[in-house]
Write a protein that holds these residues in place. Structure first.
Motif, PDB file in Angstrom:
ATOM      1  N   UNK A  34       0.821  -1.208   0.000  1.00 54.76           N
ATOM      2  CA  UNK A  34       0.000   0.000   0.000  1.00 54.76           C
ATOM      3  C   UNK A  34       0.856   1.260   0.000  1.00 54.76           C
ATOM      4  N   UNK A  35       0.584   2.131  -0.966  1.00 52.90           N
ATOM      5  CA  UNK A  35       1.157   3.476  -0.937  1.00 52.90           C
ATOM      6  C   UNK A  35       0.161   4.362  -0.215  1.00 52.90           C
ATOM      7  N   UNK A  36       0.518   4.762   0.983  1.00 56.11           N
ATOM      8  CA  UNK A  36      -0.335   5.576   1.843  1.00 56.11           C
ATOM      9  C   UNK A  36      -0.049   7.041   1.544  1.00 56.11           C
ATOM     10  N   UNK A  37      -1.027   7.748   0.987  1.00 57.24           N
ATOM     11  CA  UNK A  37      -0.824   9.161   0.689  1.00 57.24           C
ATOM     12  C   UNK A  37      -1.779  10.013   1.514  1.00 57.24           C
ATOM     13  N   UNK A  38      -1.297  11.184   1.887  1.00 56.57           N
ATOM     14  CA  UNK A  38      -2.094  12.126   2.662  1.00 56.57           C
ATOM     15  C   UNK A  38      -1.443  13.496   2.533  1.00 56.57           C
ATOM     16  N   UNK A  56       2.563  -5.999   7.404  1.00 53.33           N
ATOM     17  CA  UNK A  56       2.294  -5.608   6.028  1.00 53.33           C
ATOM     18  C   UNK A  56       3.413  -4.776   5.415  1.00 53.33           C
ATOM     19  N   UNK A  57       3.202  -4.421   4.151  1.00 52.20           N
ATOM     20  CA  UNK A  57       4.189  -3.646   3.400  1.00 52.20           C
ATOM     21  C   UNK A  57       3.546  -2.347   2.944  1.00 52.20           C
ATOM     22  N   UNK A  58       4.210  -1.216   3.219  1.00 47.25           N
ATOM     23  CA  UNK A  58       3.634   0.072   2.850  1.00 47.25           C
ATOM     24  C   UNK A  58       4.715   1.122   2.691  1.00 47.25           C
ATOM     25  N   UNK A  59       4.390   2.138   1.921  1.00 44.47           N
ATOM     26  CA  UNK A  59       5.203   3.329   1.761  1.00 44.47           C
ATOM     27  C   UNK A  59       4.295   4.538   1.954  1.00 44.47           C
ATOM     28  N   UNK A  60       4.891   5.685   2.245  1.00 46.52           N
ATOM     29  CA  UNK A  60       4.099   6.905   2.409  1.00 46.52           C
ATOM     30  C   UNK A  60       4.540   7.952   1.401  1.00 46.52           C
TER      31      UNK A  60
END
Length: 256
Positions: A34-38, A56-60
């Protein structure tokens, strides 16, 4: 962890809190990267930390959905890290408490640009990579206020109503245009959900529930997880024959 979204890469806007964060956690728990954008990078980072703590696996990435350059940079970050994208959740949204009489042009532009124009901009940039990746699915966040005006007082928020009213038609238009690229597009319309988007304390108060239960068929306030479940299903292969719809997640609000 489940495997519903195994080997899929997702891009989520407004994922630093509320429904966006819950959706990011849900998709990651089901195997997606998941690419977490905000717009608030610290909030996005906090969501990433929760995902990683759960395995889990994620980037921001910091993304203002009104800024095409920021959106494109985030897409490139996903491509550089994972090589592809398959799923998009257009969740970012805002509201201001303006009635028709005191609504300003600045407030109108702020809300409409994020809630409607922002979904178009993000979809236009992200679906380029989804198409290159072989296809996938998009879910836009609408609201029951795309169909009815909800107010417990004497005024509505016309700019918010108008912005969200455009989401189902944008969804249908994108579904038509992106079908040839093997991309499905649907939207979810939450009813009253316990987040701080409006006023968490107000939404969950006994007084608010007295008003809401005159419309609700399910006798409780919705939770972010209720919406995340619907989003996850629409993005999945289980919904492979569902395209161009608006799915209410509203406890029966629109039924009465």
């Amino acid at each position: 962890m489940t495997t519903r979204h195994a080997d899929k890469n997702a891009f989520i806007t407004g994922a630093g809190s509320g429904i966006g964060r819950e959706t990011a956690l849900r998709l990651a728990s089901e195997g997606a990267r998941v690419l977490v954008t905000d717009v608030n990078l610290a909030s996005a980072d906090a969501t990433v930390a929760l995902i990683e703590a759960a395995g889990g696996v994620a980037l921001s990435a910091q993304v203002d959905v009104r800024d095409r350059a920021q959106i494109a940079a985030a897409v490139q970050k996903a491509k550089d890290a994972w090589g592809s994208l398959h799923l998009l959740v257009n969740n970012a949204g805002v509201v201001t408490t303006h009635s028709f009489a005191d609504l300003t042009e600045d407030a109108w532009d702020f809300v409409v640009d994020i809630n409607l124009k922002g979904q178009w901009l993000v979809a236009q940039e992200v679906t380029k990579l989804i198409a290159e990746s072989g296809g996938g699915a998009v879910v836009n966040l609408s609201t029951v206020e795309a169909l009815v005006v909800v107010t417990s007082g004497t005024t509505a928020q016309p700019h918010y109503n108008a912005s969200k009213g455009g989401v189902p038609m944008l969804t249908k238009a994108l579904a038509v245009e992106l079908a040839e690229k093997n991309i499905r597009v649907n939207c979810v319309a939450p009813g009253p959900i316990a987040t701080d988007f409006f006023d968490l304390e107000g939404v969950t108060s006994p007084e608010a529930f007295e008003f809401m239960k005159t419309r609700l068929l399910v006798p409780r306030i919705g939770m972010p997880a209720d919406v995340a479940s619907a989003v996850s299903w629409l993005l999945s292969d289980e919904a492979s024959f569902v395209d161009g719809i608006q799915l209410p997640v509203d406890g029966g609000w629109l039924t009465r």
